[in-house]
Design an enzyme around this catalytic site. Structure first.
Site, PDB file in Angstrom:
ATOM      1  N   CYS A 131       0.787  -1.237   0.000  1.00  0.00           N
ATOM      2  CA  CYS A 131       0.000   0.000   0.000  1.00  0.00           C
ATOM      3  C   CYS A 131       0.818   1.286   0.000  1.00  0.00           C
ATOM      4  CB  CYS A 131      -0.925   0.026   1.213  1.00  0.00           C
ATOM      5  SG  CYS A 131      -1.931  -1.444   1.459  1.00  0.00           S
ATOM      6  N   HIS A 179      -3.053   6.832   4.393  1.00  0.00           N
ATOM      7  CA  HIS A 179      -1.954   5.906   4.682  1.00  0.00           C
ATOM      8  C   HIS A 179      -0.581   6.494   4.383  1.00  0.00           C
ATOM      9  CE1 HIS A 179      -0.721   1.353   4.755  1.00  0.00           C
ATOM     10  NE2 HIS A 179      -0.490   1.983   5.901  1.00  0.00           N
ATOM     11  N   HIS A 228      -9.356  -4.525   0.270  1.00  0.00           N
ATOM     12  CA  HIS A 228      -8.467  -4.867   1.383  1.00  0.00           C
ATOM     13  C   HIS A 228      -9.286  -5.462   2.521  1.00  0.00           C
ATOM     14  CE1 HIS A 228      -5.476  -4.326   4.556  1.00  0.00           C
ATOM     15  NE2 HIS A 228      -4.587  -3.840   3.691  1.00  0.00           N
ATOM     16  N   ASP A 279      -3.357  -0.560  -6.050  1.00  0.00           N
ATOM     17  CA  ASP A 279      -2.100  -0.163  -5.399  1.00  0.00           C
ATOM     18  C   ASP A 279      -1.059  -1.267  -5.398  1.00  0.00           C
ATOM     19  OD1 ASP A 279      -3.397  -1.769  -3.540  1.00  0.00           O
ATOM     20  OD2 ASP A 279      -2.946  -0.482  -1.829  1.00  0.00           O
ATOM     21  N   ASN A 280      -1.474  -2.494  -5.626  1.00  0.00           N
ATOM     22  CA  ASN A 280      -0.557  -3.639  -5.743  1.00  0.00           C
ATOM     23  C   ASN A 280      -1.383  -4.821  -6.217  1.00  0.00           C
ATOM     24  OD1 ASN A 280      -0.681  -2.992  -2.380  1.00  0.00           O
ATOM     25  ND2 ASN A 280      -1.679  -4.881  -3.078  1.00  0.00           N
ATOM     26  N   LYS A 294       0.704  -9.820  -3.624  1.00  0.00           N
ATOM     27  CA  LYS A 294       1.064  -8.597  -2.907  1.00  0.00           C
ATOM     28  C   LYS A 294       2.236  -8.908  -1.974  1.00  0.00           C
ATOM     29  CE  LYS A 294      -0.719  -5.646   0.845  1.00  0.00           C
ATOM     30  NZ  LYS A 294      -1.897  -5.329   1.691  1.00  0.00           N
TER      31      LYS A 294
END
Length: 467
Positions: free
Chosen positions: A71, A125, A228, A286-287, A309
């Site tokens: 992230c 984050h 997530h 994000d991944n 990830k």
């Protein structure tokens, strides 16, 4: 006659203002999304009509990457246009509170200085103390949460690291997590009591931002925490996928569907406000999807890629990537050269006519001339990764990679060490996107050349934290 002339002049002035209008910019980020879980990526078990429509209106980047394996690093790179390893104490592989170095300038700061109104809806984050708050980093408005995750519905058990049955430790039993990952939604700097399903709330707030600012150039960073963990969805959403036997996948499907619906609401508002053709939209994850327990398993599907990830295999860093700008980019187009999330900042700044003038040259590239076929070469000769002792470099069709050896066993439990790495492995991604056939022994000179290039890049980066 004078009235007619005045009317013509007025119309021409309006047309000139319209022609000179800077484009709105929306960057939509999914969290931990699987590579093959969307319709435009070949997914079949989750309806994603709105993202499919965005792909049909824009261009799909089939070799799209992010700069991090998880992230925070990716987000730091995305919002600066720089390899995140360049800044922070440890190159953003570990920073206190995951905070984005105050010496760096964000995309939001650059666009706001150019007259844009800027908003963040969703996950931040990148630091939770006052000096790192989004409204101190270029965002006029903020609705969302500051840390790495949050409950989707208040007061439900927070299982951040589920096993393949969805069972695991409830983080509600941890005082810090209970205080910061539940009922921690903010509007600006004030806490709000948000009781709606969080993905729907983020869609609602995105719609509101577009509606309220449709008469001026805006930048909206719509940063979902879906999909997530914790794996949570409303009963109504889960019931739509009752036939799915895997209990974690059932909820994952519901969460993905809800995110697509929220994105659709924002895209519909662009049309309702008459600014669809004035808006440049990016979509990315994000991944890659987390396939390992240590990284928050969520039953995502990365096929045909290998990895997860948290790793530098394709399954960790190669992601769905769309760019849409009606009238400027080919609808339904496909761009096959490697591109990376770092390019979003450079492309957005170029579209907005903003001089980059950074402290250092951006690592990202303005993709517009490549997408518009004005430039025939590839935007990047090489792409680089470094994460938790792992590395990778992509050069043309070739990739050299070194990653956590436990990945080859198919599982890495939370708390298990990740300091044992594989040997350097070489893959030709055009022929072997699943990274199955290691060609390092057959191509020693290529391995040496690519490793030398990666090491030269790495010497320019901050020293990583001790393992």
């Amino acid at each position: 006659m004078r009235a007619i002339i005045a009317l013509i002049v007025g119309c021409l002035s309006i047309m000139a203002v319209s022609a000179e209008r800077k484009p709105n910019i929306i960057v939509i980020v999914a969290d931990d999304l699987g590579y093959s879980d969307l319709g435009f990526q070949g997914g079949r078990d989750i309806p994603t009509p709105n993202l499919n429509k965005l792909a049909a209106r824009g261009m799909r980047l089939s070799n799209g990457y992010v700069s991090g394996t998880w992230c925070t690093p990716t987000r730091a790179g995305l919002l600066t246009g720089l390899y995140q390893q360049r800044f922070g104490k440890h190159g953003h592989e570990y920073e206190r509170d995951n905070a984005l170095d105050l010496a760096e300038t964000t995309l939001a700061q650059r666009l706001r200085a150019a007259g844009y109104v800027t908003g963040l809806v969703g996950k931040w984050h990148l630091g939770s103390s006052d000096e790192y708050h989004p409204q101190r980093r270029g965002f006029d408005e903020f609705f969302g949460f500051l840390h790495g995750g949050h409950n989707f519905l208040p007061d439900l058990p927070m299982i951040i690291f589920p096993d393949q049955n969805g069972d695991g430790e409830d983080f509600f039993e941890d005082a810090w997590a209970a205080a910061h990952l539940n009922r921690a939604i903010m509007r600006g700097t004030e806490s709000v009591d948000e009781t709606s399903y969080l993905t729907e709330a983020f869609g609602r707030e995105g719609v509101s931002f577009v509606r309220r600012h449709s008469d001026q150039p805006f930048f909206l960073y719509l940063s979902f925490n879906a999909v997530h963990t914790p794996m949570q969805a409303t009963d109504l959403l889960v019931a739509m996928f009752a036939s799915v036997q895997d209990p974690v996948r059932r909820i994952y499907n519901a969460m993905t569907y809800s995110m697509d619906d929220a994105i659709g609401a924002v895209l519909d508002q662009l049309q309702a406000s008459g600014i669809e053709e004035d808006t440049l939209v990016f979509f990315i994850s994000d991944n890659g999807g987390p396939k390992l327990h240590r990284y928050g398993y969520n039953a995502s599907n990365n096929s045909p890629l290998r990895g997860s990830k948290g790793t530098t295999l394709e399954g960790g860093i190669r992601v769905p990537f769309l760019i849409s700008w009606p009238g400027k980019l080919q609808p339904g187009g496909l761009f096959n050269s490697p591109a990376i999330s770092l390019d979003i900042a450079a492309t957005a700044l170029a579209a907005a006519g903003v001089s980059k003038q950074p402290q250092r040259a951006l690592d990202g590239v303005n993709l517009l001339p490549y997408l518009q076929r004005e430039v025939k070469s590839m935007p990047h000769k090489q792409l680089f990764w470094r994460s938790w002792g792992q590395m990778a470099i992509r050069q043309g069709d070739w990739k050299l990679v070194r990653y956590v050896a436990k990945m080859d066993e198919g599982e890495l439990k939370r708390g298990e060490p990740r300091d044992i790495m594989t040997p350097y492995r070489l893959y030709n991604l055009r022929r072997d996107v699943g990274e199955q056939q290691d060609l390092a022994a057959a191509e020693p000179e290529r391995v040496a050349d690519m490793l030398e290039a990666w090491r030269a890049w790495n010497t320019q980066m901050k020293i990583p934290p001790p393992s």
